[in-house]
Design a protein around this motif. Structure first.
Motif, PDB file in Angstrom:
ATOM      1  N   GLN A  21       0.796  -1.434   0.254  1.00 21.53           N
ATOM      2  CA  GLN A  21      -0.237   0.058   0.121  1.00 21.53           C
ATOM      3  C   GLN A  21       0.790   1.085  -0.190  1.00 21.53           C
ATOM      4  OE1 GLN A  21      -3.209   0.055  -0.444  1.00 21.53           O
ATOM      5  NE2 GLN A  21      -3.222  -2.152  -0.663  1.00 21.53           N
ATOM      6  N   LEU A  22       1.908   1.336   0.826  1.00 17.55           N
ATOM      7  CA  LEU A  22       2.910   2.678   0.899  1.00 17.55           C
ATOM      8  C   LEU A  22       3.493   2.738  -0.318  1.00 17.55           C
ATOM      9  CD1 LEU A  22       3.988   2.429   4.695  1.00 17.55           C
ATOM     10  CD2 LEU A  22       2.576   3.810   3.619  1.00 17.55           C
ATOM     11  N   GLY A  23       3.916   1.477  -1.164  1.00  8.19           N
ATOM     12  CA  GLY A  23       4.741   1.702  -2.265  1.00  8.19           C
ATOM     13  C   GLY A  23       3.856   2.195  -3.346  1.00  8.19           C
ATOM     14  N   LEU A  24       2.831   1.539  -3.469  1.00  5.98           N
ATOM     15  CA  LEU A  24       1.500   2.002  -4.703  1.00  5.98           C
ATOM     16  C   LEU A  24       1.276   3.476  -4.322  1.00  5.98           C
ATOM     17  CD1 LEU A  24      -0.719  -1.164  -5.279  1.00  5.98           C
ATOM     18  CD2 LEU A  24       1.224  -0.188  -6.673  1.00  5.98           C
ATOM     19  N   THR A  25       1.143   3.984  -3.253  1.00  6.29           N
ATOM     20  CA  THR A  25       0.950   5.272  -3.014  1.00  6.29           C
ATOM     21  C   THR A  25       1.877   6.242  -3.357  1.00  6.29           C
ATOM     22  OG1 THR A  25      -0.572   4.588  -1.223  1.00  6.29           O
ATOM     23  CG2 THR A  25      -0.081   6.790  -1.011  1.00  6.29           C
ATOM     24  N   GLY A  26       3.265   5.718  -2.975  1.00  3.01           N
ATOM     25  CA  GLY A  26       4.222   6.503  -3.356  1.00  3.01           C
ATOM     26  C   GLY A  26       4.386   6.873  -4.853  1.00  3.01           C
ATOM     27  N   LEU A  27       4.104   5.591  -5.529  1.00  7.92           N
ATOM     28  CA  LEU A  27       4.350   5.548  -7.083  1.00  7.92           C
ATOM     29  C   LEU A  27       2.990   6.357  -7.677  1.00  7.92           C
ATOM     30  CD1 LEU A  27       5.130   1.811  -7.878  1.00  7.92           C
ATOM     31  CD2 LEU A  27       6.621   3.942  -8.124  1.00  7.92           C
ATOM     32  N   MET A  28       2.012   6.497  -7.129  1.00  5.69           N
ATOM     33  CA  MET A  28       1.025   7.226  -7.513  1.00  5.69           C
ATOM     34  C   MET A  28       1.233   8.694  -7.338  1.00  5.69           C
ATOM     35  SD  MET A  28      -2.656   5.397  -6.504  1.00  5.69           S
ATOM     36  CE  MET A  28      -2.608   3.679  -7.341  1.00  5.69           C
ATOM     37  N   LEU A  29       1.779   9.328  -6.104  1.00  9.32           N
ATOM     38  CA  LEU A  29       2.306  10.430  -5.942  1.00  9.32           C
ATOM     39  C   LEU A  29       3.156  10.982  -6.853  1.00  9.32           C
ATOM     40  CD1 LEU A  29       1.930  10.590  -1.944  1.00  9.32           C
ATOM     41  CD2 LEU A  29       0.447  11.753  -3.801  1.00  9.32           C
ATOM     42  N   PHE A  30       4.243  10.238  -7.049  1.00 12.82           N
ATOM     43  CA  PHE A  30       5.297  10.288  -8.233  1.00 12.82           C
ATOM     44  C   PHE A  30       4.719  10.670  -9.641  1.00 12.82           C
ATOM     45  CE2 PHE A  30       8.809   8.956 -10.860  1.00 12.82           C
ATOM     46  CZ  PHE A  30       9.719  10.091 -10.584  1.00 12.82           C
ATOM     47  N   MET A  31       3.743   9.624  -9.981  1.00 12.55           N
ATOM     48  CA  MET A  31       3.069   9.957 -11.153  1.00 12.55           C
ATOM     49  C   MET A  31       2.339  11.310 -11.287  1.00 12.55           C
ATOM     50  SD  MET A  31       1.666   6.037 -12.280  1.00 12.55           S
ATOM     51  CE  MET A  31       0.210   6.655 -12.227  1.00 12.55           C
ATOM     52  N   VAL A  32       1.765  11.719 -10.350  1.00  8.48           N
ATOM     53  CA  VAL A  32       1.064  13.061 -10.152  1.00  8.48           C
ATOM     54  C   VAL A  32       1.945  14.150 -10.274  1.00  8.48           C
ATOM     55  CG1 VAL A  32      -0.193  14.637  -8.631  1.00  8.48           C
ATOM     56  CG2 VAL A  32      -0.932  12.331  -8.775  1.00  8.48           C
ATOM     57  N   PHE A  33       3.329  14.076  -9.794  1.00 11.84           N
ATOM     58  CA  PHE A  33       4.490  14.824  -9.653  1.00 11.84           C
ATOM     59  C   PHE A  33       4.907  14.907 -11.403  1.00 11.84           C
ATOM     60  CE2 PHE A  33       8.879  15.621 -10.315  1.00 11.84           C
ATOM     61  CZ  PHE A  33       8.994  16.957 -10.009  1.00 11.84           C
ATOM     62  N   ILE A  34       4.938  13.817 -11.759  1.00 18.41           N
ATOM     63  CA  ILE A  34       5.450  13.822 -13.375  1.00 18.41           C
ATOM     64  C   ILE A  34       4.453  14.530 -14.404  1.00 18.41           C
ATOM     65  CG2 ILE A  34       5.787  12.245 -15.387  1.00 18.41           C
ATOM     66  CD1 ILE A  34       7.069  10.312 -13.339  1.00 18.41           C
ATOM     67  N   VAL A  58      -6.526   9.128 -15.294  1.00 22.40           N
ATOM     68  CA  VAL A  58      -7.359   8.255 -15.368  1.00 22.40           C
ATOM     69  C   VAL A  58      -7.078   6.899 -14.930  1.00 22.40           C
ATOM     70  CG1 VAL A  58      -9.326   7.028 -16.843  1.00 22.40           C
ATOM     71  CG2 VAL A  58      -8.897   9.314 -16.904  1.00 22.40           C
ATOM     72  N   GLY A  59      -5.866   6.282 -15.423  1.00 26.27           N
ATOM     73  CA  GLY A  59      -5.637   5.050 -15.230  1.00 26.27           C
ATOM     74  C   GLY A  59      -5.160   4.831 -13.489  1.00 26.27           C
ATOM     75  N   PHE A  60      -4.625   5.305 -12.771  1.00 27.50           N
ATOM     76  CA  PHE A  60      -4.530   5.245 -11.498  1.00 27.50           C
ATOM     77  C   PHE A  60      -5.951   5.713 -10.823  1.00 27.50           C
ATOM     78  CE2 PHE A  60      -2.440   9.470 -11.780  1.00 27.50           C
ATOM     79  CZ  PHE A  60      -2.945  10.270 -10.557  1.00 27.50           C
ATOM     80  N   VAL A  61      -6.724   6.639 -11.071  1.00 29.06           N
ATOM     81  CA  VAL A  61      -7.933   6.861 -10.696  1.00 29.06           C
ATOM     82  C   VAL A  61      -8.852   5.486 -10.597  1.00 29.06           C
ATOM     83  CG1 VAL A  61     -10.155   8.070 -10.764  1.00 29.06           C
ATOM     84  CG2 VAL A  61      -7.864   9.256 -10.986  1.00 29.06           C
ATOM     85  N   GLY A  62      -8.755   4.920 -11.739  1.00 33.25           N
ATOM     86  CA  GLY A  62      -9.458   3.536 -11.890  1.00 33.25           C
ATOM     87  C   GLY A  62      -8.847   2.431 -11.143  1.00 33.25           C
TER      88      GLY A  62
END
Length: 76
Positions: A21-34, A58-62
């Motif tokens: 959960q922490l790893g996926l959250t970190g990756l999603m936040l990094f994608m928002v930054f990108i 849309v991909g990570f929101v889904g």
């Protein structure tokens, strides 16, 4: 290795779930930054930035919605 082994006071399965959960959250936040950085460097403006976030986000929101729906329906 059985489930009774402990890492940081958690069982292995609890630690694995928390780390995922922490790893996926970190990756999603990094994608928002990108996405934000891409819009800033391309000088997209407000409207362009909105479409970048809609189109690329849309991909990570889904993915998040899928997890929430599974929890609500009790499917694991």
């Amino acid at each position: 290795m059985n489930n009774e082994d402990f890492i940081f006071g958690l069982s292995f399965t609890e630690f694995e779930e928390l780390a995922l959960q922490l790893g996926l959250t970190g990756l999603m936040l990094f994608m928002v930054f990108i996405i934000w950085n891409l819009g800033k460097e391309s000088k997209a403006g407000r409207y362009g930035m909105m479409w970048l976030f809609i189109g690329l986000g849309v991909g990570f929101v889904g993915f998040v919605a899928k997890g929430i729906i599974q929890k609500l329906l009790g499917i694991e």
